[in-house]
Scaffold this motif. Structure first.
Motif, mmCIF file in Angstrom:
data_model
loop_
_atom_site.group_PDB
_atom_site.id
_atom_site.type_symbol
_atom_site.label_atom_id
_atom_site.label_comp_id
_atom_site.label_asym_id
_atom_site.label_seq_id
_atom_site.Cartn_x
_atom_site.Cartn_y
_atom_site.Cartn_z
ATOM 1 N N SER A 47 41.427 29.372 -19.072
ATOM 2 C CA SER A 47 42.814 28.965 -19.262
ATOM 3 C C SER A 47 43.265 28.073 -18.094
ATOM 4 O O SER A 47 43.878 27.022 -18.294
ATOM 5 N N MET A 48 42.923 28.483 -16.882
ATOM 6 C CA MET A 48 43.307 27.698 -15.696
ATOM 7 C C MET A 48 42.609 26.333 -15.708
ATOM 8 O O MET A 48 43.197 25.315 -15.360
ATOM 9 N N HIS A 49 41.373 26.322 -16.116
ATOM 10 C CA HIS A 49 40.579 25.098 -16.077
ATOM 11 C C HIS A 49 40.991 24.109 -17.170
ATOM 12 O O HIS A 49 41.192 22.920 -16.919
ATOM 13 N N SER A 50 41.132 24.605 -18.401
ATOM 14 C CA SER A 50 41.289 23.674 -19.524
ATOM 15 C C SER A 50 42.704 23.583 -20.085
ATOM 16 O O SER A 50 43.059 22.568 -20.652
ATOM 17 N N PHE A 51 43.498 24.675 -19.967
ATOM 18 C CA PHE A 51 44.831 24.641 -20.575
ATOM 19 C C PHE A 51 45.931 24.271 -19.583
ATOM 20 O O PHE A 51 46.835 23.505 -19.901
ATOM 21 N N MET A 52 45.854 24.859 -18.407
ATOM 22 C CA MET A 52 46.993 24.708 -17.501
ATOM 23 C C MET A 52 47.253 23.261 -17.047
ATOM 24 O O MET A 52 48.413 22.904 -16.831
ATOM 25 N N PRO A 53 46.217 22.403 -16.955
ATOM 26 C CA PRO A 53 46.540 20.999 -16.640
ATOM 27 C C PRO A 53 47.473 20.392 -17.704
ATOM 28 O O PRO A 53 48.309 19.545 -17.392
ATOM 29 N N GLN A 54 47.352 20.861 -18.960
ATOM 30 C CA GLN A 54 48.238 20.381 -20.035
ATOM 31 C C GLN A 54 49.683 20.843 -19.838
ATOM 32 O O GLN A 54 50.597 20.343 -20.445
ATOM 33 N N LEU A 55 49.832 21.861 -18.990
ATOM 34 C CA LEU A 55 51.171 22.392 -18.726
ATOM 35 C C LEU A 55 51.679 21.915 -17.364
ATOM 36 O O LEU A 55 52.705 22.390 -16.888
ATOM 37 N N GLY A 56 50.900 21.038 -16.738
ATOM 38 C CA GLY A 56 51.384 20.440 -15.487
ATOM 39 C C GLY A 56 50.723 20.954 -14.225
ATOM 40 O O GLY A 56 51.103 20.544 -13.128
ATOM 41 N N ASN A 57 49.718 21.810 -14.345
ATOM 42 C CA ASN A 57 49.051 22.269 -13.119
ATOM 43 C C ASN A 57 48.327 21.092 -12.478
ATOM 44 O O ASN A 57 47.608 20.355 -13.154
ATOM 45 N N ASN A 58 48.538 20.917 -11.180
ATOM 46 C CA ASN A 58 47.942 19.806 -10.417
ATOM 47 C C ASN A 58 48.543 18.453 -10.763
ATOM 48 O O ASN A 58 48.090 17.435 -10.254
ATOM 49 N N VAL A 59 49.511 18.414 -11.658
ATOM 50 C CA VAL A 59 50.137 17.146 -12.027
ATOM 51 C C VAL A 59 51.592 17.176 -11.540
ATOM 52 O O VAL A 59 52.099 16.213 -10.997
ATOM 53 N N THR A 60 52.232 18.303 -11.758
ATOM 54 C CA THR A 60 53.622 18.456 -11.330
ATOM 55 C C THR A 60 53.637 19.195 -9.992
ATOM 56 O O THR A 60 52.592 19.589 -9.485
ATOM 57 N N ARG A 61 54.854 19.386 -9.483
ATOM 58 C CA ARG A 61 54.919 20.134 -8.226
ATOM 59 C C ARG A 61 55.074 21.644 -8.440
ATOM 60 O O ARG A 61 55.302 22.383 -7.497
ATOM 61 N N VAL A 62 54.955 22.080 -9.678
ATOM 62 C CA VAL A 62 55.029 23.527 -9.948
ATOM 63 C C VAL A 62 53.836 24.181 -9.228
ATOM 64 O O VAL A 62 52.699 23.767 -9.431
ATOM 65 N N PRO A 63 54.107 25.173 -8.377
ATOM 66 C CA PRO A 63 52.998 25.763 -7.613
ATOM 67 C C PRO A 63 51.952 26.416 -8.519
ATOM 68 O O PRO A 63 52.292 26.952 -9.573
ATOM 69 N N VAL A 64 50.716 26.359 -8.062
ATOM 70 C CA VAL A 64 49.601 26.839 -8.890
ATOM 71 C C VAL A 64 49.756 28.324 -9.241
ATOM 72 O O VAL A 64 49.353 28.749 -10.313
ATOM 73 N N HIS A 65 50.417 29.096 -8.359
ATOM 74 C CA HIS A 65 50.497 30.536 -8.659
ATOM 75 C C HIS A 65 51.331 30.806 -9.923
ATOM 76 O O HIS A 65 51.135 31.808 -10.599
ATOM 77 N N HIS A 66 52.230 29.890 -10.272
ATOM 78 C CA HIS A 66 52.985 30.082 -11.524
ATOM 79 C C HIS A 66 52.032 30.082 -12.712
ATOM 80 O O HIS A 66 52.202 30.832 -13.662
ATOM 81 N N PHE A 67 51.033 29.190 -12.658
ATOM 82 C CA PHE A 67 50.090 29.082 -13.772
ATOM 83 C C PHE A 67 49.174 30.312 -13.823
ATOM 84 O O PHE A 67 48.824 30.782 -14.897
ATOM 85 N N VAL A 68 48.822 30.787 -12.632
ATOM 86 C CA VAL A 68 47.993 31.999 -12.591
ATOM 87 C C VAL A 68 48.789 33.155 -13.192
ATOM 88 O O VAL A 68 48.270 33.945 -13.989
ATOM 89 N N GLU A 69 50.073 33.229 -12.833
ATOM 90 C CA GLU A 69 50.915 34.307 -13.373
ATOM 91 C C GLU A 69 51.010 34.213 -14.897
ATOM 92 O O GLU A 69 50.913 35.217 -15.595
ATOM 93 N N ALA A 70 51.165 32.991 -15.394
ATOM 94 C CA ALA A 70 51.271 32.807 -16.849
ATOM 95 C C ALA A 70 49.962 33.219 -17.537
ATOM 96 O O ALA A 70 49.974 33.812 -18.614
ATOM 97 N N ALA A 71 48.824 32.918 -16.901
ATOM 98 C CA ALA A 71 47.526 33.210 -17.521
ATOM 99 C C ALA A 71 47.164 34.692 -17.446
ATOM 100 O O ALA A 71 46.384 35.184 -18.255
ATOM 101 N N SER A 72 47.763 35.410 -16.482
ATOM 102 C CA SER A 72 47.373 36.816 -16.272
ATOM 103 C C SER A 72 48.135 37.736 -17.226
ATOM 104 O O SER A 72 49.036 38.467 -16.815
ATOM 105 N N VAL A 73 47.764 37.723 -18.485
ATOM 106 C CA VAL A 73 48.546 38.460 -19.486
ATOM 107 C C VAL A 73 48.475 39.971 -19.320
ATOM 108 O O VAL A 73 49.316 40.688 -19.853
ATOM 109 N N HIS A 74 47.474 40.464 -18.580
ATOM 110 C CA HIS A 74 47.373 41.912 -18.448
ATOM 111 C C HIS A 74 48.137 42.429 -17.245
ATOM 112 O O HIS A 74 48.119 43.608 -16.963
ATOM 113 N N ASN A 75 48.773 41.525 -16.548
ATOM 114 C CA ASN A 75 49.516 41.938 -15.363
ATOM 115 C C ASN A 75 51.014 41.752 -15.637
ATOM 116 O O ASN A 75 51.545 40.646 -15.559
ATOM 117 N N LEU A 76 51.674 42.850 -15.997
ATOM 118 C CA LEU A 76 53.058 42.745 -16.462
ATOM 119 C C LEU A 76 54.011 42.186 -15.397
ATOM 120 O O LEU A 76 54.843 41.336 -15.705
#
Ligand code: ATP
Ligand code: MG
Length: 468
Positions: free
Chosen positions: A289-318
């Motif tokens: 998800s981090m490798h292939s999907f999150m760039p489509q959501l702005g990871n490494n493109v926008t200034r949104v910090p990478v940990h936001h994307f990790v949080e979004a991808a970590s579905v088992h961590n409420l």
């Protein structure tokens, strides 16, 4: 009747021996079910706490009584000639707030039907649970509760997790009792060598404690625990006619577990040593998800910090999921803003994770695939090639090979075979990495889904004979 229960991170199953026959418990048509529960009621969320005038008055009352107590202590200390360090008003206020919030949570939980096991009557399990959640977009979906058992849990959350585990174990007990035609009241439950944990070994102890409590409420009179790779070893033992040293490698959804054992022949199986790594297939999904999907959501493109994307991808961590949902992306440029806000909608992170898992599974069989992300934006999608997958899962492979190198250093001798099981062992990349770690040793592929539960059934049958 004693049954074996594989309470897996991704899938759960149960089995027993009826006479000499290994019998898998059926859940509907299936022999395992996704370890997910959906229940429509809302569990109290500490973030919903708001200081109403009534609650504020309670805070003030707590502060007053803490102050009075402080004065009393200070006086007593003075009489003894000692010193007493007074706490500041802001410290007293913080404590009072914490107490009032906790009491509020407890009241809400007591009022809420989800606080009692009976209320889980409307719960749904497995894929049905995930589908119901995606359809209603409301209520609670708990996926992979096993991943949470070893984390620091406040008492309220712990209570909810015990209820969820109870419900899953009860679901299994009732299905087994129905199928076997007698009340099932004892079980051997599998456990990883190390649970996923935020507290080291204490996390594993807590996890077993929670499962024990849950099993008691679910109607089991007695349960015992067996390490999952040791269970898989019991199963492999049955297949070996001559005695040999063997290495068992179980790569599941949440953990990777290894056992060195002497197996086969007429003697009893002997587990010599076990090793564990708290990582598995669910980590591969996050990696992909981090490798292939999150760039489509702005990871490494926008200034949104990478940990936001990790949080979004970590579905088992409420808590991480909640953190992601709370972010404000209105200042982010388009198209990422709309995509991120779509990902914050109920069910969207679950859908993204499902897409990651499905893509991962597809890439075990073919060289490239197309992932549909149309739920984030009409027409959005991404192509994923095997090479992307290789790159994405590199951190897991590296970590797993480090574990296997440790095993090689610590094992008492070269095993005659390596027995491979667990759903993640279906991945050709993972399989090749295991093979590379043990050059020259024959690799035996067991049933990836049923190795552990079959061994637990063997252990359950033996324990039952031993106590007769
Ligand atoms: N063809 C496949 N390729 C890669 N991974 C797969 C494949 N099929 C299933 N998996 C993965 O296997 C994992 C589930 O494996 P398994 O059922 O052994 O886990 P579990 O027993 O629930 O977890 P654990 O033992 O860690 O608690 C999931 O992450 C799933 O995505
Ligand atoms: Mg497993």
């Amino acid at each position: 009747m004693n049954i074996g229960i594989d309470f897996g991170t991704s899938y759960s199953a149960a089995a027993t021996f009826v006479g000499d026959e290994l019998t898998l418990i059926h859940f509907g048509e299936a022999r395992q079910f996704r370890t997910a529960v959906f229940f429509p009621e809302v569990v109290p969320d500490p973030n919903d706490f708001q200081l109403t005038p009534e609650l504020d008055a309670q805070v003030e009352a707590h502060i007053r009584s803490a102050r009075a107590q402080q004065r009393q202590f200070a006086m007593e200390a003075q009489q003894r000639g000692g010193a007493f360090v007074e706490r500041s008003d802001s410290e007293l206020r913080r404590d009072a707030l914490r107490t009032v919030r906790r009491q509020w949570m407890e009241r809400r939980a007591a009022e809420s039907p989800t606080a009692t096991v009976e209320s889980f009557q409307h719960a749904l399990f497995g894929d049905e649970a995930v589908e119901a959640y995606l359809e209603y977009g409301d209520g609670n979906l708990i996926e992979s509760p096993k991943s949470m058992l070893g984390y620091r849990l406040d008492p309220q959350v712990r209570k909810v997790i015990v209820h969820i585990a109870t419900h899953i174990l009860e679901h299994i007990r009732l299905a087994a009792s129905r199928q076997l035609g007698e009340a099932v009241r004892t079980a051997v439950i599998g456990r990883p060598v190390h649970f996923r944990s935020s507290m080291g070994e204490k996390g594993s102890e807590q996890a077993v404690e929670i499962l024990r409590e849950a099993a008691a409420v679910a109607g089991f009179d007695a349960v015992s625990f067996l390490e999952e790779p040791a269970a898989a070893a019991m199963h492999y033992h049955k297949r070996l006619t001559t005695r040999q040293a063997a290495l068992i490698v179980d790569i599941g959804g949440g953990t990777t577990d290894v056992a060195f054992a002497e197996l086969g022949g007429d003697e009893l199986p002997r587990i010599v040593h076990t090793w564990g790594l708290a990582k598995g297939g669910t980590d591969l999904d996050i990696n992909l998800s981090m490798h292939s999907f999150m760039p489509q959501l702005g990871n490494n493109v926008t200034r949104v910090p990478v940990h936001h994307f990790v949080e979004a991808a970590s579905v088992h961590n409420l808590p991480k999921q909640r953190e992601f949902r709370r972010q404000d992306y209105r200042m982010v440029d388009e198209p990422w803003q709309s995509r991120l806000r779509a990902l914050q909608q109920p069910g969207a992170t679950t859908r993204l994770n499902q897409t990651a898992e499905r893509s991962k599974i597809t890439l075990s069989a073919v060289d490239d695939t197309h992932a549909d992300l149309g739920f984030l934006e009409p027409g959005l999608g991404v192509g994923i090639a095997r090479a992307d997958m290789d790159e994405a899962v590199e951190p897991f492979i590296h970590r797993m090979q480090r574990l296997l190198a440790e095993v090689r250093e610590e094992w008492p001798g070269v095993p005659a075979s390596v027995f491979l099981t667990g759903g993640t062992s279906r991945s050709p990349i993972v399989k090749a990495a295991v093979r590379d770690s043990f050059p020259g040793i024959p690799m035996v592929e067991g049933d990836p889904s049923l190795g552990v539960v079959s061994g637990l059934a063997v252990a359950a049958a033996e324990a039952a004979t031993a106590t007769v």
